[in-house]
Design a protein around this motif. Structure first.
Motif, mmCIF file in Angstrom:
data_model
loop_
_atom_site.group_PDB
_atom_site.id
_atom_site.type_symbol
_atom_site.label_atom_id
_atom_site.label_comp_id
_atom_site.label_asym_id
_atom_site.label_seq_id
_atom_site.Cartn_x
_atom_site.Cartn_y
_atom_site.Cartn_z
ATOM 1 N N PHE A 218 16.670 -12.154 -10.989
ATOM 2 C CA PHE A 218 15.449 -12.272 -10.283
ATOM 3 C C PHE A 218 14.773 -10.845 -9.861
ATOM 4 C CE2 PHE A 218 13.352 -12.827 -6.188
ATOM 5 C CZ PHE A 218 12.696 -13.995 -6.304
ATOM 6 N N SER A 219 14.005 -10.504 -10.588
ATOM 7 C CA SER A 219 13.740 -9.166 -10.867
ATOM 8 C C SER A 219 12.287 -8.944 -10.684
ATOM 9 C CB SER A 219 14.242 -8.329 -12.076
ATOM 10 O OG SER A 219 13.634 -9.087 -13.041
ATOM 11 N N TRP A 220 11.588 -7.711 -10.252
ATOM 12 C CA TRP A 220 10.244 -7.666 -9.981
ATOM 13 C C TRP A 220 9.722 -6.101 -10.538
ATOM 14 C CZ3 TRP A 220 13.682 -8.531 -6.033
ATOM 15 C CH2 TRP A 220 14.228 -7.007 -5.136
ATOM 16 N N LEU A 221 8.794 -5.926 -10.784
ATOM 17 C CA LEU A 221 7.903 -4.802 -11.396
ATOM 18 C C LEU A 221 6.798 -4.567 -10.784
ATOM 19 C CD1 LEU A 221 7.611 -2.590 -13.648
ATOM 20 C CD2 LEU A 221 6.300 -4.718 -15.161
ATOM 21 N N ILE A 222 6.683 -3.278 -10.346
ATOM 22 C CA ILE A 222 5.570 -2.591 -9.511
ATOM 23 C C ILE A 222 4.937 -1.629 -10.343
ATOM 24 C CG2 ILE A 222 4.611 -1.792 -7.373
ATOM 25 C CD1 ILE A 222 6.964 -3.279 -5.767
ATOM 26 N N ASP A 223 3.803 -1.744 -10.857
ATOM 27 C CA ASP A 223 3.085 -0.547 -11.536
ATOM 28 C C ASP A 223 1.693 -0.847 -11.135
ATOM 29 O OD1 ASP A 223 2.185 -2.861 -12.468
ATOM 30 O OD2 ASP A 223 2.666 -2.290 -14.848
ATOM 31 N N GLY A 224 0.954 -0.086 -11.856
ATOM 32 C CA GLY A 224 -0.660 -0.162 -11.347
ATOM 33 C C GLY A 224 -1.229 -1.562 -11.365
ATOM 34 N N LEU A 225 -0.862 -2.333 -12.385
ATOM 35 C CA LEU A 225 -1.505 -3.679 -12.648
ATOM 36 C C LEU A 225 -0.946 -4.640 -11.562
ATOM 37 C CD1 LEU A 225 -2.924 -5.731 -14.111
ATOM 38 C CD2 LEU A 225 -0.927 -6.326 -15.558
ATOM 39 N N SER A 226 0.418 -4.886 -11.368
ATOM 40 C CA SER A 226 1.066 -5.848 -10.407
ATOM 41 C C SER A 226 0.601 -5.229 -8.813
ATOM 42 C CB SER A 226 2.394 -5.756 -10.578
ATOM 43 O OG SER A 226 2.970 -4.615 -10.339
ATOM 44 N N LEU A 227 0.446 -3.850 -8.721
ATOM 45 C CA LEU A 227 0.225 -3.351 -7.258
ATOM 46 C C LEU A 227 -1.111 -3.682 -6.830
ATOM 47 C CD1 LEU A 227 0.937 -1.738 -4.847
ATOM 48 C CD2 LEU A 227 0.203 0.250 -6.144
ATOM 49 N N THR A 228 -2.122 -3.476 -7.943
ATOM 50 C CA THR A 228 -3.448 -3.817 -7.373
ATOM 51 C C THR A 228 -3.836 -5.370 -7.181
ATOM 52 O OG1 THR A 228 -4.211 -1.952 -8.850
ATOM 53 C CG2 THR A 228 -5.708 -3.684 -8.255
ATOM 54 N N PHE A 229 -3.019 -6.113 -8.052
ATOM 55 C CA PHE A 229 -2.940 -7.702 -7.675
ATOM 56 C C PHE A 229 -2.553 -8.041 -6.339
ATOM 57 C CE2 PHE A 229 -4.570 -8.627 -11.950
ATOM 58 C CZ PHE A 229 -5.063 -9.789 -11.884
ATOM 59 N N ALA A 230 -1.256 -7.305 -6.253
ATOM 60 C CA ALA A 230 -0.590 -7.603 -4.876
ATOM 61 C C ALA A 230 -1.569 -7.246 -3.623
ATOM 62 C CB ALA A 230 0.635 -6.851 -4.744
ATOM 63 N N PHE B 219 0.840 -1.274 -0.034
ATOM 64 C CA PHE B 219 -0.003 -0.053 -0.015
ATOM 65 C C PHE B 219 1.011 1.302 0.063
ATOM 66 C CE2 PHE B 219 -2.556 3.475 1.918
ATOM 67 C CZ PHE B 219 -3.927 3.342 1.257
ATOM 68 N N GLY B 220 2.139 1.257 0.476
ATOM 69 C CA GLY B 220 2.871 2.151 0.523
ATOM 70 C C GLY B 220 3.406 2.764 -0.641
ATOM 71 N N PHE B 221 3.076 1.782 -1.680
ATOM 72 C CA PHE B 221 3.648 2.206 -3.158
ATOM 73 C C PHE B 221 2.587 2.797 -4.043
ATOM 74 C CE2 PHE B 221 6.309 -1.732 -2.382
ATOM 75 C CZ PHE B 221 7.609 -0.994 -2.620
ATOM 76 N N ALA B 222 1.498 2.863 -3.160
ATOM 77 C CA ALA B 222 -0.035 3.242 -4.160
ATOM 78 C C ALA B 222 0.377 4.795 -4.633
ATOM 79 C CB ALA B 222 -1.084 3.209 -3.030
ATOM 80 N N GLU B 223 0.802 5.609 -3.683
ATOM 81 C CA GLU B 223 0.792 7.075 -4.015
ATOM 82 C C GLU B 223 1.987 7.235 -5.111
ATOM 83 O OE1 GLU B 223 -0.462 10.978 -3.754
ATOM 84 O OE2 GLU B 223 -0.953 9.203 -2.433
ATOM 85 N N ASP B 224 2.955 6.767 -5.288
ATOM 86 C CA ASP B 224 3.988 6.806 -6.183
ATOM 87 C C ASP B 224 3.653 6.112 -7.613
ATOM 88 O OD1 ASP B 224 5.777 7.923 -4.477
ATOM 89 O OD2 ASP B 224 7.046 6.199 -4.082
ATOM 90 N N VAL B 225 2.891 5.148 -7.387
ATOM 91 C CA VAL B 225 2.205 4.534 -8.676
ATOM 92 C C VAL B 225 1.366 5.148 -9.278
ATOM 93 C CG1 VAL B 225 1.024 2.377 -9.296
ATOM 94 C CG2 VAL B 225 3.023 2.077 -8.062
ATOM 95 N N SER B 226 0.285 5.844 -8.607
ATOM 96 C CA SER B 226 -0.462 6.890 -8.810
ATOM 97 C C SER B 226 0.076 7.928 -9.707
ATOM 98 C CB SER B 226 -1.519 7.183 -7.673
ATOM 99 O OG SER B 226 -0.824 8.179 -6.960
ATOM 100 N N GLN B 227 1.123 8.472 -9.485
ATOM 101 C CA GLN B 227 1.727 9.557 -10.163
ATOM 102 C C GLN B 227 2.494 8.774 -11.606
ATOM 103 O OE1 GLN B 227 1.358 12.520 -9.269
ATOM 104 N NE2 GLN B 227 0.192 11.707 -7.483
ATOM 105 N N GLY B 228 2.205 7.664 -11.804
ATOM 106 C CA GLY B 228 2.674 6.991 -13.056
ATOM 107 C C GLY B 228 4.082 6.431 -12.825
ATOM 108 N N GLU B 229 4.580 6.253 -11.662
ATOM 109 C CA GLU B 229 5.956 5.636 -11.596
ATOM 110 C C GLU B 229 5.763 4.024 -11.726
ATOM 111 O OE1 GLU B 229 8.387 6.952 -8.323
ATOM 112 O OE2 GLU B 229 7.708 9.012 -8.394
#
Length: 785
Positions: A69-81, A43-53
């Protein structure tokens, strides 16, 4: 921190059995802290992701292949997480109450946490290989959960069926990812998302597309791979609530949404996905109407919901994508809540059969309220998030062309039937006259109703505070799926227009169908009886066919006769050497016979005499002893050529081989004469000559290749410097090939231990061996007792 977040559920799974042994069902409160903290972390990433990051990170995994071994957090993966961890927290709590007192509750907690970690890793993966690993982990952990009641045959069958179908889909996905990797040269999703044209313009695009669909359609139960999903209801209800709301079945939809920016806007994508998704939607809702089991009704509507998500993802316009995003979030909330409601009814009333339930509202008021809220959202009524989703769906579909009109009709029909099933589950068990149930129904403990209650409130608050909700979750998710910025603005206040009219039409049709649900159920029952065959039966037939084929092949190639195995091996080996040479015409030149000394001619003559001695031997013991002649002759040749170590090894091998074989032969009763017919003798001789000739040609061809002394020079140079040994052969065996040599020794040791164990197991004979016939002996055994 994200790396540790990926590992956290698996670590918690290790401690779950111990905590359950100490705290019993209350361990759920402790274990639920892990997904709750993960929810807070993401949830702490929500603000940054909402700005397009987009947040990426990782570690080098296989550097030589550029695999991380890499990860990607954007609007799609964050909502699922957030859905996975948030609903996962509620499911862990629900499991504590639902399985209270179960002897394997600790094991169940471990399985559900591993399942959570697998799905979380899948949606956060950036690396192709990491995505595939977690994809397969979801199949394995779901197999453990679906087959949790392993003593029941239905559970075992359902678990195997789910594993086979989704496992085959996983292999298809792996092949698709490899094709994409080969086309683009990219192995990470974050880089692939900016290379859509490169992939779409490739001549191998269709191959990659079909292989990816194989993984997505099997995982998300699209027709005709849908049959495993309803059968998975053999799992305990917490599994059903989690699997159908936020985890495994959404993995295929996630994959399609993730690849939409690079595979969308193509004819194949915008044709195949709507057709299969629309058909799955209608089939799922009609099959749901036929059921009377609460879980099966909900399971088939999950199939239908996955169909509408696939249909919208492939439809090809921004509003359809926004509708898919909103519907996915809404579905996770109302479906998780309704499954928990069904579990509560079953747990407290003792049955899930809707025809044997009624009047439970007064006994289970909190459960009834949660069910009603979830049904309102599922039916697409305000002020719930399901209403926002349905309005946006109609915004995306309602256009004037024939294609849009067709799928608008499909969506209206599917949504109306969803309305029917949602309210049938929420109203029929709770309203009407009180019905006697197997158990005295009452409201369950807090662990059972806190989950559906929170999800019901989330469905309500997400719609009421839609501005805040869209800014942080649905709009960033729609942007990630579309590949460009999207801004969802729909609210609970209806807007006069076509979508609203279509919503009213859906509700009216839903009410009519609800009032005639029993007719619809009877009609579907008659239709399915008339059809008879279905994919589920086809799966059983396919498995039986595979088993029969494997038995037939095994009987052919593994018939228990050593002679057949040796003959087949020799024939195939000879063919594998001869055929390539014949096709390529690459036959070796016959070298001139070397000049030999008289003693070398003598050794050659002895070897030939030994060969004829083996062939003409009248018994096998003589043949074995004669066989050693060739080995000793070769050992002497090694010695004459300056290889005493190799010569000594050859002497030892030949001596031990002859001694061991001779000892073995003395323990067997063997015919002194060769039992083969003349025809068999000629055939065996031909095979022997063919193999000998093939190996001779192969060696001659190898000798004609220019000798590469690189390895020889390496060992000559470094044997003394690195291994401090002057005997190069010994250095190679002990140092350069040390692990290999150790493995060979380990194999010999294990074989020896196995032989020793078998010798000790064989009982000693205390009486002479009987000469009675098997029939008379068995009669005496029966008489004795």
């Amino acid at each position: 921190m994200t790396f540790y977040a990926l590992l956290a559920p698996f670590i918690a799974a290790l401690f779950a059995p111990v905590l359950t042994r100490v705290f019993k069902h209350n361990a759920a409160w402790i274990l639920a802290v892990v997904p709750a903290l993960l929810f807070w972390h993401f949830f702490g990433f929500a603000e940054d992701v909402s700005q397009g990051e987009r947040i990426t990170g990782g570690y080098s995994w296989i550097p030589s292949f550029n695999v991380n071994f890499s990860w990607l957090i954007d609007g799609l993966s964050l909502t699922f997480a957030l859905l996975i961890t948030g609903i996962g927290t509620l499911v862990v709590l629900y499991s504590g109450g639902y399985l209270k007192g179960h002897k394997h509750q600790g094991r169940f907690f471990s399985f559900i946490l591993m399942f959570m970690g697998s799905m979380q890793g899948l949606v956060l993966s950036d690396s192709f290989l990491m995505l595939f690993v977690f994809w397969e982990l979801t199949s394995i952990t779901s197999f453990l959960l679906i087959g949790f009641n392993h003593a029941e045959e239905k559970s075992r069958r359902s678990a195997i069926q789910a594993l086979v179908v989704t496992g085959l889909g996983g292999l298809s996905l792996l092949a698709g990812l490899l094709v994409i990797w080969n086309i683009t040269g990219l192995s990470e999703l974050s880089l692939l998302l900016s290379s859509g044209d490169l992939l779409r313009e490739s001549p191998f695009f269709i191959a990659a597309f079909l292989l990816v669909l194989g993984g997505a359609f099997t995982k998300s139960a699209q027709f005709p791979f849908h049959f495993w999903l309803p059968n998975a209801m053999e799992a305990p209800t917490p599994v059903s609530a989690y699997l159908h709301s936020a985890t495994m079945v959404k993995a295929g939809v996630y994959l399609l949404m993730r690849l939409n920016p690079v595979m969308g806007e193509t004819v194949a994508w915008e044709t195949v996905l709507p057709i299969f998704g629309g058909f799955t939607l209608i089939a799922g809702t009609l099959l749901a109407a036929r059921q009377t089991d609460l879980k099966l009704m909900l399971a088939y509507t999950t199939m239908a919901s996955l169909g509408i998500l696939v249909m919208l993802t492939g439809f090809g316009n921004e509003k359809a994508i926004e509708g898919a995003v909103l519907y996915l979030i809404a579905h996770s909330m109302f479906k998780g809540g309704l499954f928990m409601v069904a579990g509560n009814v079953d747990h407290e009333a003792g049955t899930r059969d809707i025809t044997r339930l009624g009047g439970l509202a007064s006994a289970m008021p909190i459960t009834f309220a949660a069910a009603l809220f979830a049904a309102l959202s599922m039916g697409g009524l305000p002020p719930f998030v399901g209403f926002l989703a349905k309005e946006e769906i109609y915004y995306g579909l309602a256009h004037g062309d024939a294609w849009s009109i067709l799928f608008t009709i499909v969506a209206i029909t599917g949504n109306a039937l969803m309305f029917v099933i949602g309210f049938a589950v929420a109203l029929k068990p709770f309203l009407g006259p009180k019905v006697d149930t197997p158990k005295h129904a009452h409201e369950g403990p807090i662990l059972l109703w806190v989950g559906p209650a929170i999800l019901a409130l989330c469905s309500l608050s997400s719609a009421i505070f839609s501005g805040w909700f869209h800014a942080r979750f649905s709009s960033p998710m729609a942007s990630a799926v579309s590949g460009h910025e999207a801004d969802i603005t729909i609210t609970v206040i209806p807007h006069i227009g076509v979508p609203l009219y279509l919503s009213l039409l859906t509700i009216a049709l839903g009410v009519v169908l609800y009032l005639s649900l029993w007719r619809l159920r009877a009609g579907m029952e008659n239709l399915l009886v008339a059809i008879g065959w279905g994919p589920d039966r086809g799966f059983d037939q396919a498995i039986r066919g595979i088993v029969k084929l494997s038995v037939a092949v095994t009987r052919l190639v593994q018939n228990g006769r050593l002679e057949f195995y040796i003959t087949a091996s020799f024939v195939l080996l000879a063919a594998s050497i001869f055929v390539p040479m014949a096709v390529a015409g690459d036959w070796p030149l016959v070298p001139a016979f070397p000049q030999l000394f008289f003693y070398e001619w003598l050794l050659f003559l002895i070897a030939v005499m030994g060969l004829f001695a083996v062939i003409w031997a009248k018994d096998r013991l003589t043949a074995i002893v004669s066989l050693g002649i060739q080995g000793f002759a070769v050992a002497v040749f090694f010695m004459l050529m300056g290889a005493p170590d190799l010569s000594f090894t050859q002497f030892m091998v030949e001596t031990l081989s002859v001694v061991i074989l001779a000892l073995a032969m003395t323990r067997l009763r063997l015919s002194p004469q060769d039992h083969r017919s003349a025809t068999q003798t000629v055939l065996d001789g031909a095979i022997a000559l063919a193999l000998g000739g093939a190996l001779t040609l192969l060696l001659l061809r190898v000798l004609q290749v220019p000798f590469d002394a690189t390895l020889t020079d390496f060992f000559n140079t470094y044997s003394l410097q690195i291994a401090h040994g002057r005997n190069i052969v010994n250095v190679i065996l002990v140092d350069f090939r040390g692990i290999d040599t150790f493995g060979e020794i380990a194999v010999v040791m294990v074989s020896g231990l196995a032989i020793l164990a078998l010798i000790r197991v064989v009982p000693k004979r205390s009486t002479p061996v009987t000469t009675e016939s098997p029939a008379s002996l068995s009669d005496r055994v029966v008489e004795a007792g």
